[in-house]
Design a protein around this motif. Structure first.
Motif, short mmCIF file in Angstrom:
data_model
loop_
_atom_site.label_atom_id
_atom_site.label_comp_id
_atom_site.label_asym_id
_atom_site.label_seq_id
_atom_site.Cartn_x
_atom_site.Cartn_y
_atom_site.Cartn_z
N TRP A 233 0.83 -1.20 0.00
CA TRP A 233 0.00 0.00 0.00
C TRP A 233 0.87 1.26 0.00
CZ3 TRP A 233 -4.58 0.87 3.96
CH2 TRP A 233 -5.37 1.93 3.51
N SER B 63 2.24 2.09 -3.45
CA SER B 63 1.25 2.08 -4.52
C SER B 63 0.82 3.51 -4.84
CB SER B 63 0.04 1.25 -4.08
OG SER B 63 -0.74 1.98 -3.13
N TRP C 182 -1.79 4.74 -4.15
CA TRP C 182 -2.67 5.17 -3.05
C TRP C 182 -1.91 5.31 -1.73
CZ3 TRP C 182 -3.55 0.94 -6.24
CH2 TRP C 182 -4.45 1.17 -7.28
N ALA D 248 -3.24 7.62 1.02
CA ALA D 248 -4.34 7.16 1.87
C ALA D 248 -3.80 6.34 3.04
CB ALA D 248 -5.31 6.32 1.04
#
Length: 410
Positions: A40, A43, A45, A48
């Protein structure tokens, strides 16, 4: 004449086996959580992920307005250290390690496995202009859940005596690491909250000593102790160890049975999820500096030399011998596995450099990389001994008279 790594009692081996099963499952969850965080954080994103880590919860009036990442490090890891404290007390009060001859080797190996990695890291970071000696404590601890997950993945038949030694080694160096955290990385001390923390701690101890284990009584006292220790400036995980030491050995098994799944299956994986999310793309690829190299070398080289070298010294100086059927290659494999650092190393990295700082990111890259290299090298060594381990395991499990106790323990 004592024999390092000798077979323990059958009752102790069964208890250790139960612990290892739980920790192995927890270690696999830890690996999944760490992989998810890394994926994550690298990535599209990633923003977030970092935003989630910075979400704040809790009353600011009580100094508990913390981010989710801080709640995981300060709160959930207190559960981890509570269970580690229970295990350590049980080992030395009622377990096989109440015998000083059995306790000497894992304790000495744990100390050597902390001192040498710290020296390796320091030697690397004091010899270059941009070094950071303040991170010396990052590579000192072994992550038992991660290490056992490695064993589960490579499917070795590590002898019970070595598994017990690995567990004890990890628990002891976890305790020594929390001492380092309490002494070196705690903020300026506020005496009033610390003194007040003695009141709920005493209440928890009074109830535990009398066998009153209702969570409705103990949890509020434990939370109050944790909150006051946190407010005092001492790292809140210390409260977990203090609470564990008040639990009588006769009832510690009940606490362990309830809390070990929570620790291994929830607390540590959640902490890993928030701590392991290091972005290693773009400019961060230049992180292979003294901090990263020092941490990785401390885990791979320092742990191996520290654990195996200290074991050799104890054997040499005490004229002890390895248990029958074991070789020094087994000890080296175990020492390499001790270089799989994760949970406590990630925590110490945040304390030493500041969560999310460049130094913290560099240290975490070293933790992840060093742990991976240590795991791979350990796998090579232990797989080379796999056939030997399988034969030892079969002999230990033989029960010719059918009484439920393996013949080797009679």
């Amino acid at each position: 004449m004592s024999r390092p790594f000798e077979r323990g009692t059958w009752a102790e081996v069964r208890r250790i086996a139960d612990v290892l099963r739980t920790e192995t499952i927890g270690g696999l969850l830890l690996l999944v959580a760490a992989a998810a965080a890394l994926g994550w954080a690298n990535s599209p994103w990633a923003g977030a992920y970092h935003a989630l880590s910075e979400v704040r919860l809790g009353p600011s009036a009580l100094h508990l307005d913390l981010t989710l990442s801080e709640w995981a490090a300060d709160g959930l890891l207190a559960v981890f250290f509570f269970v580690a404290g229970l295990e350590l007390k049980r080992e030395f009060v009622a377990g096989d390690l109440r015998d000083p001859r059995r306790a000497l080797l894992p304790v000495a190996a744990a100390v050597g496995g902390m001192v040498v990695p710290a020296l390796v890291y320091t030697a690397i970071n004091v010899t270059v202009p941009d070094g950071a000696p303040a991170g010396w404590a990052v590579p000192i601890a072994t992550d038992i859940a991660f290490a056992l997950a490695v064993l589960g993945v490579i499917n070795t038949h590590l002898p019970a005596s070595l598994r017990t030694f690995l567990l004890t080694l990890a628990v002891v160096d976890d305790l020594l690491a929390i001492v380092v955290i309490a002494v070196v990385f705690s903020a300026s001390l506020a005496w009033l909250p610390l003194v007040l923390a003695l009141l709920p701690l005493a209440g928890f101890a009074w109830l535990a000593q009398r066998g009153r284990t209702s969570p409705w009584l103990l949890v509020p006292l434990a939370v109050a102790t944790w909150a006051l220790v946190h407010a005092s400036g001492i790292h809140a995980t210390v409260a977990g160890v203090l609470l564990a030491f008040t639990v009588p050995t006769a009832t510690s098994g009940r606490f362990e049975h309830r809390l070990r799944p929570l620790s291994a299956g929830v607390a540590v994986p959640v902490f890993a999820f928030f701590a392991a999310g290091v972005t290693v793309t773009g400019s961060s690829l230049g992180l292979a500096g003294p901090i990263t190299v020092g941490v990785a070398a401390g885990l791979v080289l320092g742990k191996t030399v520290g654990v195996a070298g200290t074991t050799w010294l104890v054997v040499r100086l005490t004229r002890a011998r390895l248990a029958e059927g074991l070789a020094w290659l087994d000890v080296i494999g175990l020492a390499l596995l001790g270089g799989v650092g994760f949970t406590v190393s990630l925590l110490v990295s945040e304390l030493a450099f500041g969560a999310g700082s460049p130094g913290d990111s560099a240290a975490k890259v070293g933790i992840l990389g060093g742990s991976l290299v240590a795991a791979l090298l350990a796998a090579v060594v232990l797989r080379a001994r796999n056939r030997h381990y399988r034969r030892l395991t079969e002999e230990e499990e033989t029960d010719a008279d059918g009484d439920g106790v393996p013949d080797a323990y009679q």
